[in-house]
Design an enzyme around this catalytic site. Structure first.
Site, short mmCIF file in Angstrom:
data_model
loop_
_atom_site.label_atom_id
_atom_site.label_comp_id
_atom_site.label_asym_id
_atom_site.label_seq_id
_atom_site.Cartn_x
_atom_site.Cartn_y
_atom_site.Cartn_z
N VAL A 54 -25.99 -88.10 30.07
CA VAL A 54 -25.27 -86.91 29.64
C VAL A 54 -23.79 -87.09 29.34
O VAL A 54 -23.31 -86.62 28.32
CB VAL A 54 -25.49 -85.75 30.63
CG1 VAL A 54 -24.69 -85.97 31.90
CG2 VAL A 54 -25.12 -84.43 30.02
N CYS A 55 -23.04 -87.74 30.20
CA CYS A 55 -21.58 -87.63 30.07
C CYS A 55 -21.06 -88.28 28.80
O CYS A 55 -20.08 -87.85 28.23
CB CYS A 55 -20.88 -88.17 31.28
SG CYS A 55 -21.08 -87.07 32.68
N GLY A 56 -21.70 -89.33 28.36
CA GLY A 56 -21.25 -89.96 27.13
C GLY A 56 -22.15 -89.60 25.96
O GLY A 56 -22.16 -90.27 24.95
N ASP A 57 -22.90 -88.53 26.11
CA ASP A 57 -23.91 -88.21 25.11
C ASP A 57 -23.31 -87.53 23.89
O ASP A 57 -22.58 -86.56 24.00
CB ASP A 57 -24.97 -87.32 25.75
CG ASP A 57 -25.99 -86.85 24.75
OD1 ASP A 57 -26.51 -87.71 24.02
OD2 ASP A 57 -26.22 -85.65 24.66
N TYR B 34 -19.13 -89.66 36.38
CA TYR B 34 -18.53 -90.94 35.99
C TYR B 34 -17.02 -90.91 36.22
O TYR B 34 -16.41 -91.94 36.55
CB TYR B 34 -18.86 -91.28 34.53
CG TYR B 34 -20.35 -91.36 34.29
CD1 TYR B 34 -21.07 -92.47 34.72
CD2 TYR B 34 -21.03 -90.31 33.70
CE1 TYR B 34 -22.44 -92.53 34.53
CE2 TYR B 34 -22.41 -90.36 33.51
CZ TYR B 34 -23.10 -91.48 33.92
OH TYR B 34 -24.46 -91.53 33.75
#
Lengths: 170, 176
Positions: A54-57, B34
């Site tokens: 998700v976070c780098g999606d 992250y």
């Protein structure tokens, strides 16, 4: 980070080309065609598959930037070879506010027409097209599969296309 | 194609000396796991580099996927008004599992933050700044969180202490 799977260079339709028409399923009982979006800039975001982390999606990022695309009067659609039910679950989980189209049957046909299908893997490239209100591709970009291209290129391409609807900002 | 990220502004949150040889800018989301992983790494990097490094934090809340990200950013901006930004920043990253409104109010009380500042922030007093951080990042090529920039250049290497110190030290040499 590893940039395995480099794009097949040079096959994506270049700027100046008329954007190929398509009609694809947006939900189990609705379709969306490019022609219906004529009159506004359209952003096509081809991507390999639903459910990447998700976070780098990319899809989630584009969703966050959506209000800014709307300020340019542009519509965003995502396209992958996933089916409608997969898209529906993915869109609900990520709270997406733009349609995901299923390039599912014949598989990848729209991606092929835009020159961004990876036949060996059976998925679309991670490719972006900005189409103007008259249906002409004004910008296209293919990034390595594992690299999220961000949204800066799209915004740059939209800038000259549309009169900004000032005051629409949140 | 990509524009540079915006230069440092008066309302940026900056830790370190303006004369530092190298500037590290983080675009972060307080609820992003992250970013949470990067937090102790960046602390260690700052501690190792000391005065050579200037660290800047900018907001990049992914509000659609992280329900508490905007509120947490508002909380940190409210704390900044009271000169407590970094205390708030650290508290948020050390408590990523409890970022609901009630917890934020409790954190504010613990820090001695005026509740009126927090209320105003929750009503949107700093939303324009948060949005400006976000869009400046998008235009500069931020594609997820955390995104790190060393002297304005996006850093795409490994996010461990040694790799970061190596990259920052190399950038410091270039600058000097």
């Amino acid at each position: 980070m590893a940039d395995q799977s480099l794009p097949v260079s040079g096959t994506a339709l270049p700027p100046g080309t008329k954007a190929p028409e398509f009609t694809l399923s947006a939900t189990p009982d609705q379709t969306l065609s490019l022609a219906e979006m004529r009159g506004h800039p359209v952003i096509l975001a081809f991507y390999p598959a639903d459910w990447s982390p998700v976070c780098g999606d990319e899809v989630s990022l584009l969703n966050e930037v959506l209000p800014e695309f709307h300020r340019f009067g542009a519509q965003l659609v995502g396209i992958s070879t996933d089916g409608v039910w997969c898209h529906a679950a993915f869109a609900a989980e990520r709270k997406l506010h733009f349609p995901l189209l299923a390039d599912f049957e014949p598989k990848g046909e729209t991606a092929r027409r835009y020159g961004v299908y990876r036949a060996s893997e059976g998925v679309a490239d991670r490719a972006l097209f900005v189409i103007d209100a008259e249906g002409i591709i004004r910008w296209s970009y293919v990034s390595p599969l594992g690299i999220n291209p961000g949204a800066d290129g799209i915004l740059e391409a939209l800038e000259p296309l549309a009169p900004r609807t000032e005051g629409a900002a949140a | 194609m990509t524009r540079p990220i915006p230069p440092l502004a008066a309302d940026d949150h900056v830790l370190g000396d303006p004369a530092s040889a190298v500037t590290l800018v983080e675009y972060g989301d307080y609820q992003c796991p992250y970013c949470g992983e990067a937090y102790p790494v960046l602390k260690a990097v700052q501690s190792a580099m000391g005065r050579k490094l200037r660290f800047v934090f900018r907001n990049f809340p992914l509000v659609e996927v992280h329900a508490h990200a905007l509120r947490a950013a508002q909380f940190a901006e409210a704390a900044a008004e009271a000169g407590l930004f970094w205390e708030a920043h650290d508290l948020l990253y050390e408590n990523q599992d409890t970022l609901d409104d009630r917890s934020l109010v409790a954190f504010g009380d613990r820090m001695g933050l005026d509740r009126a500042l927090l209320a105003a922030a929750f009503e949107g007093r700093h939303n324009e700044k948060i949005q400006r951080d976000f869009l400046g990042g998008v235009r500069g090529g931020v594609n997820g969180t955390p995104s790190l920039f060393i002297n304005g250049q996006i850093y795409e290497g490994e996010r461990d202490v040694d790799s970061l110190i190596e990259a920052l030290s190399a950038a410091a040499m270039v600058r000097l």
